[in-house]
Design a protein around this motif. Sequence first.
Motif, PDB file in Angstrom:
ATOM      1  N   MET A   1      24.970 -17.043  41.083  1.00 53.70           N
ATOM      2  CA  MET A   1      24.941 -18.320  41.052  1.00 53.70           C
ATOM      3  C   MET A   1      26.655 -18.757  41.127  1.00 53.70           C
ATOM      4  O   MET A   1      27.090 -18.251  40.339  1.00 53.70           O
ATOM      5  CB  MET A   1      24.412 -18.975  39.811  1.00 53.70           C
ATOM      6  CG  MET A   1      24.497 -20.511  39.592  1.00 53.70           C
ATOM      7  SD  MET A   1      24.185 -21.088  38.048  1.00 53.70           S
ATOM      8  CE  MET A   1      22.304 -20.532  38.037  1.00 53.70           C
ATOM      9  N   SER A   2      27.001 -19.507  41.854  1.00 52.60           N
ATOM     10  CA  SER A   2      28.540 -19.901  42.220  1.00 52.60           C
ATOM     11  C   SER A   2      28.989 -21.023  41.282  1.00 52.60           C
ATOM     12  O   SER A   2      30.132 -21.136  40.746  1.00 52.60           O
ATOM     13  CB  SER A   2      28.697 -20.442  43.529  1.00 52.60           C
ATOM     14  OG  SER A   2      27.920 -21.702  43.833  1.00 52.60           O
ATOM     15  N   ALA A   3      27.936 -22.102  40.729  1.00 48.51           N
ATOM     16  CA  ALA A   3      28.351 -22.884  39.879  1.00 48.51           C
ATOM     17  C   ALA A   3      28.672 -22.473  38.475  1.00 48.51           C
ATOM     18  O   ALA A   3      28.272 -21.439  38.115  1.00 48.51           O
ATOM     19  CB  ALA A   3      27.065 -23.935  39.653  1.00 48.51           C
ATOM     20  N   ARG A   4      29.713 -23.235  37.773  1.00 47.49           N
ATOM     21  CA  ARG A   4      29.832 -22.780  36.420  1.00 47.49           C
ATOM     22  C   ARG A   4      28.872 -23.262  35.481  1.00 47.49           C
ATOM     23  O   ARG A   4      28.634 -24.344  35.199  1.00 47.49           O
ATOM     24  CB  ARG A   4      31.250 -23.401  36.057  1.00 47.49           C
ATOM     25  CG  ARG A   4      32.176 -22.553  36.582  1.00 47.49           C
ATOM     26  CD  ARG A   4      33.879 -22.973  36.053  1.00 47.49           C
ATOM     27  NE  ARG A   4      34.711 -22.065  36.597  1.00 47.49           N
ATOM     28  CZ  ARG A   4      36.099 -22.394  36.240  1.00 47.49           C
ATOM     29  NH1 ARG A   4      36.507 -23.376  35.348  1.00 47.49           N
ATOM     30  NH2 ARG A   4      37.037 -21.367  36.838  1.00 47.49           N
ATOM     31  N   THR A   5      28.276 -22.156  34.830  1.00 52.66           N
ATOM     32  CA  THR A   5      26.902 -22.486  34.017  1.00 52.66           C
ATOM     33  C   THR A   5      27.343 -22.346  32.476  1.00 52.66           C
ATOM     34  O   THR A   5      27.846 -21.298  32.339  1.00 52.66           O
ATOM     35  CB  THR A   5      25.808 -21.811  34.233  1.00 52.66           C
ATOM     36  OG1 THR A   5      25.528 -22.158  35.701  1.00 52.66           O
ATOM     37  CG2 THR A   5      24.695 -21.963  33.359  1.00 52.66           C
ATOM     38  N   VAL A   6      27.084 -23.241  31.886  1.00 54.98           N
ATOM     39  CA  VAL A   6      27.304 -23.059  30.182  1.00 54.98           C
ATOM     40  C   VAL A   6      26.076 -23.241  29.501  1.00 54.98           C
ATOM     41  O   VAL A   6      24.995 -23.907  29.700  1.00 54.98           O
ATOM     42  CB  VAL A   6      27.960 -24.460  29.680  1.00 54.98           C
ATOM     43  CG1 VAL A   6      28.161 -24.377  28.271  1.00 54.98           C
ATOM     44  CG2 VAL A   6      29.399 -24.602  30.102  1.00 54.98           C
ATOM     45  N   LEU A   7      25.823 -22.065  28.867  1.00 54.07           N
ATOM     46  CA  LEU A   7      24.593 -21.874  27.990  1.00 54.07           C
ATOM     47  C   LEU A   7      24.715 -22.572  26.702  1.00 54.07           C
ATOM     48  O   LEU A   7      25.877 -22.242  25.883  1.00 54.07           O
ATOM     49  CB  LEU A   7      24.290 -20.492  27.749  1.00 54.07           C
ATOM     50  CG  LEU A   7      23.654 -19.685  28.928  1.00 54.07           C
ATOM     51  CD1 LEU A   7      23.287 -18.319  28.471  1.00 54.07           C
ATOM     52  CD2 LEU A   7      22.635 -20.240  29.804  1.00 54.07           C
ATOM     53  N   LEU A   8      23.872 -23.609  26.253  1.00 56.65           N
ATOM     54  CA  LEU A   8      23.796 -24.110  25.121  1.00 56.65           C
ATOM     55  C   LEU A   8      22.839 -23.712  23.968  1.00 56.65           C
ATOM     56  O   LEU A   8      21.636 -23.490  24.118  1.00 56.65           O
ATOM     57  CB  LEU A   8      23.365 -25.928  25.386  1.00 56.65           C
ATOM     58  CG  LEU A   8      24.287 -26.526  26.440  1.00 56.65           C
ATOM     59  CD1 LEU A   8      23.676 -27.885  26.794  1.00 56.65           C
ATOM     60  CD2 LEU A   8      25.726 -26.619  25.932  1.00 56.65           C
ATOM     61  N   PHE A   9      23.382 -23.511  22.732  1.00 60.02           N
ATOM     62  CA  PHE A   9      22.482 -22.757  21.753  1.00 60.02           C
ATOM     63  C   PHE A   9      22.330 -23.855  20.680  1.00 60.02           C
ATOM     64  O   PHE A   9      23.286 -24.196  19.913  1.00 60.02           O
ATOM     65  CB  PHE A   9      23.309 -21.756  21.373  1.00 60.02           C
ATOM     66  CG  PHE A   9      23.313 -20.445  22.278  1.00 60.02           C
ATOM     67  CD1 PHE A   9      22.543 -19.498  22.249  1.00 60.02           C
ATOM     68  CD2 PHE A   9      24.098 -20.454  23.083  1.00 60.02           C
ATOM     69  CE1 PHE A   9      22.622 -18.317  23.116  1.00 60.02           C
ATOM     70  CE2 PHE A   9      24.498 -19.416  24.218  1.00 60.02           C
ATOM     71  CZ  PHE A   9      23.699 -18.379  24.150  1.00 60.02           C
ATOM     72  N   PRO A  10      21.313 -24.158  20.439  1.00 55.93           N
ATOM     73  CA  PRO A  10      20.806 -25.399  19.621  1.00 55.93           C
ATOM     74  C   PRO A  10      20.794 -25.011  18.159  1.00 55.93           C
ATOM     75  O   PRO A  10      20.648 -23.796  17.828  1.00 55.93           O
ATOM     76  CB  PRO A  10      19.652 -25.952  20.202  1.00 55.93           C
ATOM     77  CG  PRO A  10      18.784 -24.491  20.801  1.00 55.93           C
ATOM     78  CD  PRO A  10      19.785 -24.086  21.402  1.00 55.93           C
ATOM     79  N   GLY A  11      20.797 -25.969  17.086  1.00 56.96           N
ATOM     80  CA  GLY A  11      20.936 -25.621  15.762  1.00 56.96           C
ATOM     81  C   GLY A  11      19.470 -25.836  15.275  1.00 56.96           C
ATOM     82  O   GLY A  11      18.490 -25.777  15.936  1.00 56.96           O
ATOM     83  N   LEU A  12      19.273 -26.005  13.925  1.00 50.91           N
ATOM     84  CA  LEU A  12      18.194 -26.321  13.200  1.00 50.91           C
ATOM     85  C   LEU A  12      17.330 -27.464  13.902  1.00 50.91           C
ATOM     86  O   LEU A  12      17.985 -28.533  14.085  1.00 50.91           O
ATOM     87  CB  LEU A  12      18.320 -26.273  11.632  1.00 50.91           C
ATOM     88  CG  LEU A  12      18.996 -25.013  11.025  1.00 50.91           C
ATOM     89  CD1 LEU A  12      19.168 -25.523   9.728  1.00 50.91           C
ATOM     90  CD2 LEU A  12      18.008 -23.757  11.216  1.00 50.91           C
ATOM     91  N   GLY A  13      16.105 -27.177  14.094  1.00 50.73           N
ATOM     92  CA  GLY A  13      15.343 -28.160  14.341  1.00 50.73           C
ATOM     93  C   GLY A  13      14.850 -28.245  15.994  1.00 50.73           C
ATOM     94  O   GLY A  13      13.846 -28.779  16.434  1.00 50.73           O
ATOM     95  N   ALA A  14      15.510 -27.021  16.536  1.00 50.65           N
ATOM     96  CA  ALA A  14      14.932 -26.462  17.896  1.00 50.65           C
ATOM     97  C   ALA A  14      13.745 -25.528  17.964  1.00 50.65           C
ATOM     98  O   ALA A  14      13.713 -24.535  18.363  1.00 50.65           O
ATOM     99  CB  ALA A  14      15.957 -25.833  18.458  1.00 50.65           C
ATOM    100  N   TYR A  15      12.939 -26.141  17.329  1.00 50.45           N
ATOM    101  CA  TYR A  15      11.349 -25.188  17.186  1.00 50.45           C
ATOM    102  C   TYR A  15      10.263 -26.335  17.908  1.00 50.45           C
ATOM    103  O   TYR A  15      10.091 -27.505  17.754  1.00 50.45           O
ATOM    104  CB  TYR A  15      10.833 -25.089  15.727  1.00 50.45           C
ATOM    105  CG  TYR A  15       9.615 -24.404  15.756  1.00 50.45           C
ATOM    106  CD1 TYR A  15       9.252 -23.194  15.720  1.00 50.45           C
ATOM    107  CD2 TYR A  15       8.567 -24.985  15.553  1.00 50.45           C
ATOM    108  CE1 TYR A  15       8.177 -22.341  15.737  1.00 50.45           C
ATOM    109  CE2 TYR A  15       7.382 -24.719  15.452  1.00 50.45           C
ATOM    110  CZ  TYR A  15       7.128 -23.126  15.499  1.00 50.45           C
ATOM    111  OH  TYR A  15       5.894 -22.498  15.645  1.00 50.45           O
ATOM    112  N   SER A  16       9.531 -25.434  18.498  1.00 47.39           N
ATOM    113  CA  SER A  16       8.442 -25.962  19.454  1.00 47.39           C
ATOM    114  C   SER A  16       7.088 -25.222  19.381  1.00 47.39           C
ATOM    115  O   SER A  16       7.204 -23.957  19.464  1.00 47.39           O
ATOM    116  CB  SER A  16       8.952 -26.144  21.061  1.00 47.39           C
ATOM    117  OG  SER A  16       7.927 -26.842  21.739  1.00 47.39           O
ATOM    118  N   THR A  17       6.190 -25.886  18.965  1.00 50.31           N
ATOM    119  CA  THR A  17       4.965 -25.206  18.830  1.00 50.31           C
ATOM    120  C   THR A  17       4.438 -24.463  20.203  1.00 50.31           C
ATOM    121  O   THR A  17       4.595 -25.292  20.998  1.00 50.31           O
ATOM    122  CB  THR A  17       3.505 -26.134  18.282  1.00 50.31           C
ATOM    123  OG1 THR A  17       3.981 -26.961  17.067  1.00 50.31           O
ATOM    124  CG2 THR A  17       2.374 -25.611  18.110  1.00 50.31           C
TER     125      THR A  17
END
Length: 443
Positions: A1-17
Motif C-alpha cells: 500500500m503506497s498510502a501512509r496508514t496510521v493504526l489507531l489503538f482504542p482505549g477502554l470502551g472498545a468492546y463489541s459483543t
Amino acid sequence: MSARTVLLFPGLGAYSTGMLRQAAGEHPEVARTFAELDRAAAEHGVPSVAQAVLRDEPRPIREMLALPTEVLQLAIFGASVVTHRVLAAAGLRPYALLGHSFGEMAALVAAGAFSLAEGVHLVCARAEALSDWEGRGAMAAIGANEAVARHLIGAMDEPDLAVGCLNAPRQTVISGPVEAIDRAGQVAKALELFYAKLHLPYASHHPSARPAVARFVGLMAGIEQKPLEHRVYSPVHGRWYTDADDLKFAIAECMVLPVRFTDAVRDLHSSGATVFVESGALNALTRCVELTVPGVRTVAPLLDPADETGGLRRALAGEADVRPQRTDTASAVVAPVAPLAPVEIPAAREPEAVVAPMMGKDAVLAKLRALYAAALEYPEDALTEKALLEAELGVDSLKQTALLSRVVEEFGLPDRPGELRVWELPSLGAIADHVMGVERVLS
C-alpha cells in the motif's frame, strides 16, 4: 500500500459483543494470539479471556463487567493486538501507530517494545494500580471544544474538574469527582451542550490519581523495553516515542495527563498520513478522525461483526468505509446531522410507572422508527429493522445514547437513562427485542 496508514489503538470502551468470531474463522492469528494471551493471563490469576470472547456464546458487556476487571480489559487489549497481527501478516506496514489512553499499551506491544506476555502484565498492573480509585470519580463527554469546556469548569467554580481528553473539535471529555461530573451535566444541558456520562469506573487523566503512577511503575518492575520496530506517536506526550524514552514511565503518566488526540491526528495528517485504521473493536477513534480532518480515508474493520473479514480486506487496501451521504430524495438513506451537536429530540412524555402494555414487535418497531426518524430527520423507510445505526446510517454513539434515554421514557422502561450500552443495541431490531424482553419480565 503506497498510502501512509496510521493504526489507531482504542482505549477502554472498545468492546463489541461477538467481536472477532467471524475473523477467527479465516485468520489463525486470532486463536493463536488469544491462546498466548491466556497463558500469560493465567500467571496473574485471570480466567480465560479466549473463553469469554471466542468460545462461549457472545457475551454482552453487562456479563463481561461481572467478570474480573482484567478479563474485559484484556479482551479490549487482545482485540487491538490481534487486529494489528492479522493486518501485519497480510503485509500491512503502517506509517505510524497511535494509541488512545489505555490503547498506548497495545500500540507499544504492536511496535515490538514489549512482548504480548509483557503487555498482559502491563494491563494487569495498570488495573491493580487504579483499583483504589474505582467508584471515586467519573468522566463525561461534552459536545464542545476545549475552550468552552474550560469556561464551563471555571464558571462552575469546580477546581476538582479537569479536561481529560480532547477527542475531536467538538468533543471534550472532562474528569473529576462523581458529584462534580453530575453537576457539570446539569449545566451543560442547560446550555444546550451535548452531554454523555461515560461508563468508566474512575476519573482517568485526572491529577488526583498521581499516586497510582508510582504504584504502576513499581508493578512493572522486571519488564525491559525493546527497540521500537514501528513509529509510535503519543497523543498524551504530543510527540514520537523513541528508544531513549522510559516507556513504562511514559504509559504510567498517561493515567494522569490529558489525551490530546485531536492534535495528534492533525500532526500525523500534516506529515502525510491519509488512511486511518481502527486496530480494535467499534469505530470510536475513526469517527473522531473524520471530524478532525474531513476527507481522509478511515476503516473500522471490526465495526460490523458480520463483516469483519471484509473490513480487514478494506483496511489492507486502504479503502474508506462507505457512509451514506445526505440527499434530497425522501427514500434515500441520509447522513446524520453533524455529530456532537445538540440532539433535537421530540418532547418526552411523562415516564410511566411501569412498562407499557405488551406490544407486538411490529408495533414496537413502528414507534421506534417514528421516534428515530423525527429526531434524526431520516425517512422512516431508511430505518429498517436490521440497519446498523452507526455502521450503515452513520449515527454516532453519543447521539445513540441520547436516543436510548428517550426510548426508556417512551416505553416506560425500568432502565436508568444513559445506562443502556449502544454497542449492545446496534439496530432498531435489537432495541425492539430489548423493549419486548423487559415487557415480558414485567407483564
